[in-house]
Design a protein around this motif. Structure first.
Motif, PDB file in Angstrom:
ATOM      1  N   PRO A 138       0.988  -1.221   0.108  1.00 51.94           N
ATOM      2  CA  PRO A 138       0.263  -0.210  -0.095  1.00 51.94           C
ATOM      3  C   PRO A 138       0.706   1.276   0.115  1.00 51.94           C
ATOM      4  CG  PRO A 138       0.180  -0.598   2.176  1.00 51.94           C
ATOM      5  CD  PRO A 138       0.975  -1.778   1.370  1.00 51.94           C
ATOM      6  N   SER A 139       0.206   2.238  -0.331  1.00 48.53           N
ATOM      7  CA  SER A 139       0.847   3.682  -0.335  1.00 48.53           C
ATOM      8  C   SER A 139       1.287   4.069   1.085  1.00 48.53           C
ATOM      9  CB  SER A 139       0.041   4.795  -1.058  1.00 48.53           C
ATOM     10  OG  SER A 139       0.413   6.134  -0.671  1.00 48.53           O
ATOM     11  N   PRO A 140       2.256   4.619   1.375  1.00 48.32           N
ATOM     12  CA  PRO A 140       2.648   5.053   2.719  1.00 48.32           C
ATOM     13  C   PRO A 140       2.390   6.691   2.927  1.00 48.32           C
ATOM     14  CG  PRO A 140       4.800   5.061   1.579  1.00 48.32           C
ATOM     15  CD  PRO A 140       3.780   4.554   0.664  1.00 48.32           C
ATOM     16  N   GLU A 141       1.524   7.187   2.135  1.00 46.82           N
ATOM     17  CA  GLU A 141       1.348   8.523   2.252  1.00 46.82           C
ATOM     18  C   GLU A 141       0.727   8.783   3.553  1.00 46.82           C
ATOM     19  OE1 GLU A 141      -0.930  10.247  -0.821  1.00 46.82           O
ATOM     20  OE2 GLU A 141       0.313   9.363  -2.585  1.00 46.82           O
ATOM     21  N   ARG A 160      -3.014   9.757   3.727  1.00 48.05           N
ATOM     22  CA  ARG A 160      -3.885   8.713   3.943  1.00 48.05           C
ATOM     23  C   ARG A 160      -3.579   7.487   5.068  1.00 48.05           C
ATOM     24  NH1 ARG A 160      -3.575   4.315   1.474  1.00 48.05           N
ATOM     25  NH2 ARG A 160      -5.972   4.353   1.000  1.00 48.05           N
ATOM     26  N   ARG A 161      -3.200   7.810   5.999  1.00 47.53           N
ATOM     27  CA  ARG A 161      -2.687   6.929   6.932  1.00 47.53           C
ATOM     28  C   ARG A 161      -3.574   6.092   7.466  1.00 47.53           C
ATOM     29  NH1 ARG A 161      -2.658  12.005   8.469  1.00 47.53           N
ATOM     30  NH2 ARG A 161      -3.788  12.742  10.301  1.00 47.53           N
ATOM     31  N   GLN A 190      -6.459   5.054   6.014  1.00 50.87           N
ATOM     32  CA  GLN A 190      -6.581   4.054   5.142  1.00 50.87           C
ATOM     33  C   GLN A 190      -5.551   2.841   4.950  1.00 50.87           C
ATOM     34  OE1 GLN A 190      -6.850   7.310   4.976  1.00 50.87           O
ATOM     35  NE2 GLN A 190      -8.804   8.033   3.819  1.00 50.87           N
ATOM     36  N   THR A 191      -4.422   3.299   5.113  1.00 50.78           N
ATOM     37  CA  THR A 191      -3.154   2.499   4.806  1.00 50.78           C
ATOM     38  C   THR A 191      -3.330   1.366   6.348  1.00 50.78           C
ATOM     39  OG1 THR A 191      -1.702   4.035   3.752  1.00 50.78           O
ATOM     40  CG2 THR A 191      -0.815   2.345   5.005  1.00 50.78           C
ATOM     41  N   VAL A 197       6.103  -1.758   2.394  1.00 55.24           N
ATOM     42  CA  VAL A 197       5.912  -0.610   2.188  1.00 55.24           C
ATOM     43  C   VAL A 197       7.279   0.146   1.497  1.00 55.24           C
ATOM     44  CG1 VAL A 197       3.921  -0.180   3.695  1.00 55.24           C
ATOM     45  CG2 VAL A 197       6.490   0.353   4.405  1.00 55.24           C
ATOM     46  N   HIS A 256       5.433  11.072   2.584  1.00 54.50           N
ATOM     47  CA  HIS A 256       5.490   9.765   3.233  1.00 54.50           C
ATOM     48  C   HIS A 256       5.616   9.661   4.656  1.00 54.50           C
ATOM     49  CE1 HIS A 256       6.575   7.595  -1.215  1.00 54.50           C
ATOM     50  NE2 HIS A 256       5.330   8.360  -0.832  1.00 54.50           N
ATOM     51  N   ASP A 295      -4.344   0.576  -3.464  1.00 55.52           N
ATOM     52  CA  ASP A 295      -4.810   1.250  -2.179  1.00 55.52           C
ATOM     53  C   ASP A 295      -6.588   1.110  -2.178  1.00 55.52           C
ATOM     54  OD1 ASP A 295      -2.607   2.297  -0.894  1.00 55.52           O
ATOM     55  OD2 ASP A 295      -2.556   3.748  -2.581  1.00 55.52           O
TER      56      ASP A 295
END
Length: 513
Positions: free
Chosen positions: A14-17, A20-21, A23-24, A41, A50, A267
């Motif tokens: 998944p994205s580590p943005e 959107r923590r 959702q991750t 990640v 990130h 995601d």
């Protein structure tokens, strides 16, 4: 190259943005309860958007129970190998042995230099990588660590802590020299689509095999993994079609290229469920079937073709009540909605996410009802129904009828566990007025769990010796199953609707976590 015979593993990337923590973290929990094997990640310490990779992996490990975690791959120029080794060992000990280490030589050198790291040539990056691997393994081994190299100097360090077991080291490698290094020192090779498309794997694998044979390790010493991207649809390209296309294409990579680890970058929670509950079991079965044939053993049961459920599309499958009101609404607490409550689109996204998750559960229930109706109508023998059930979204790793309900229970229970552990405590701490609703929802979780157990027993009874005649279920067994599925429909749909209604405002005001 031939199949290396490794056990297949499936993971999430998944994205580590930071934005959107929530959702991750929810995706990681979904991966855990859906039966995936690992969550990894990317690690770009210079990327301001990130989260720090090791902090994120530590939180994921703390909130999950089954999945392994790994950087994919750690940015070596900005991760000193001694500190990295101790971070890995510490998290491995704290997580019960659920950590693996992906390593990369580094890239994006302007960004690395801007963050205070070294700017290395390709040759220097490979040399530094070799030194770092030696240091990491020496720290894990304990004793005195000595590595006096061109890029790292460690003299007289006391190694440790020791991880709980030999932590696998993955290398992300593409060039000829790094592929040889992979064959010399790595436990796994993990290229990514886009940098190494499926057609490029054979030549890269050949370099690893040749070197691994020459150095005496042998090709099987290096597990082959693959970072995937794709979308479920009707396309004809690689990972662009439906579930069956994905199953056949990934099974082909396992059997023809020796790939045994598939890590999906997404995601989208629906894609995670489909990958975990449909694709992964399908690939495992096809590979097991082919391995049995190649070994000269009896062929495994072929993957079944899913039957499209009949009936209505209103969430009931056309055979049960459409007005699912199993509980007395007068006993259900309600949330005191503030007068004039209004929310932005970003705030509304939180309750909508809950609805999206529930819609997936409703769709799975519709599939089950469709299969039951087809059995009742005499369109399928019970053996075919079992195969249909095994290819549905609700399945996990087993291909027996009894294990089907275990999978479905795990999905629903996993969703409820996520709410009980994370969402509900968050809302309770932020908004005491929602407490009575949360207490009721938790109690209803227990009711749903009990009904799922009833369905499990009914399905197992459907194929027991005293409820079948000539391989077909008796009318009594079918009616028992139908009744329990009707009850599940009433209980679950009513619960989901109540939760969506009463948590809409709290979620919009306070978010998911």
């Amino acid at each position: 190259m031939p199949d290396l015979g490794h056990e297949l593993r499936f993971g999430l990337f998944p994205s580590p943005e930071a934005a959107r923590r929530e959702q991750t973290l929810e995706l990681a929990l979904l991966a855990d309860v859906s039966g995936l094997d690992l969550v990894s990640v990317q690690d770009h310490p210079y990327e301001s958007r990130h989260l720090d990779a090791w902090t994120l992996l530590s939180v994921i490990a703390a909130r999950t129970q089954q999945v392994s975690v790994a950087p994919n791959v750690a940015n070596l120029p900005l991760r000193p190998p001694v500190v990295l080794a101790r971070s890995v060992a510490s998290l491995d000990l704290l997580s019960g042995g659920r950590v693996e280490l992906g390593l990369g030589t580094g890239a994006f050198w302007d960004a690395v230099a801007a963050a205070g790291g070294p700017r290395r040539t390709p040759a220097e990056a490979v040399d530094a990588h070799l030194e770092a691997v030696r240091i990491v393994r020496s720290v894990w081994a304990g004793g005195t660590v000595r590595e006096v190299g061109e890029h790292y100097r460690v003299e007289g360090l006391h190694g440790g802590p020791r991880p709980s077991r030999d932590v696998p080291i993955w290398l992300g490698a593409y060039g000829p020299r790094m592929l040889r290094v992979t064959a010399d020192v790595a436990d796994a090779w993990i290229p990514s689509m886009g940098y190494a498309d499926p057609s490029a794997l054979a030549a890269m694998n050949a370099r690893i095999d040749e070197r691994a044979t020459a150095n005496g390790r042998g090709p099987a010493a290096v597990r082959r993994m693959y970072n995937l991207v794709g979308r479920f649809g009707s396309g004809t390209g690689f990972l662009e079609g439906g579930v069956r296309d994905w199953v056949e294409q990934l099974a082909g990579l396992a059997l023809d290229e020796g790939v045994s680890g598939f890590v999906l970058g997404t995601d989208d929670p629906d894609d995670v469920r489909r990958f975990a509950l449909e694709v992964a079991p399908g690939v495992r079965e096809l590979v097991e079937q082919e391995r049995a044939l190649r070994a000269g053993g009896p062929p495994a049961e072929p993957v079944a073709t899913a039957v499209v459920p009949t009936g209505s599309t209103d969430g009931t499958g056309g055979t049960g009540p459409t007005d699912a009101m199993v509980w007395d609404e007068s006993t259900r607490p309600t949330y005191p909605v503030p007068a004039g409550a209004a929310y932005t689109a970003a705030q509304e996204a939180h309750p909508q996410h809950l609805v999206d998750v529930h819609d997936a559960l409703r769709a799975e229930l519709t599939q089950l009802r469709g299969v039951v109706e087809q059995v009742r109508s005499g369109l399928l023998q019970v053996g075919q129904a079992r195969s249909v059930i095994n290819t549905m979204t609700m399945r996990q790793n087993s291909w027996t009828l009894g294990a089907y309900c275990e999978s479905y229970c795990r999905i629903v229970t996993g969703h409820h566990t996520l709410e009980d552990r994370s969402v509900f405590p968050h809302l309770r701490s932020r908004d005491p007025a929602v407490g009575p609703v949360l207490d009721r929802l938790h109690a209803e979780h227990e009711v749903v769990a009990a009904v799922l157990e009833d369905v499990d027993r009914a399905l197992v009874g459907l194929v027991s010796a005293d409820t079948t005649v000539g391989g077909a279920p008796t009318s009594t067994a079918l009616e028992t199953l139908s009744g329990t599925v009707d009850h599940l429909t009433e209980v679950l749909l009513s619960h989901l609707a109540y939760e969506e209604r009463e948590l809409h405002h709290p979620l919009a005001r306070h978010g998911l976590t």
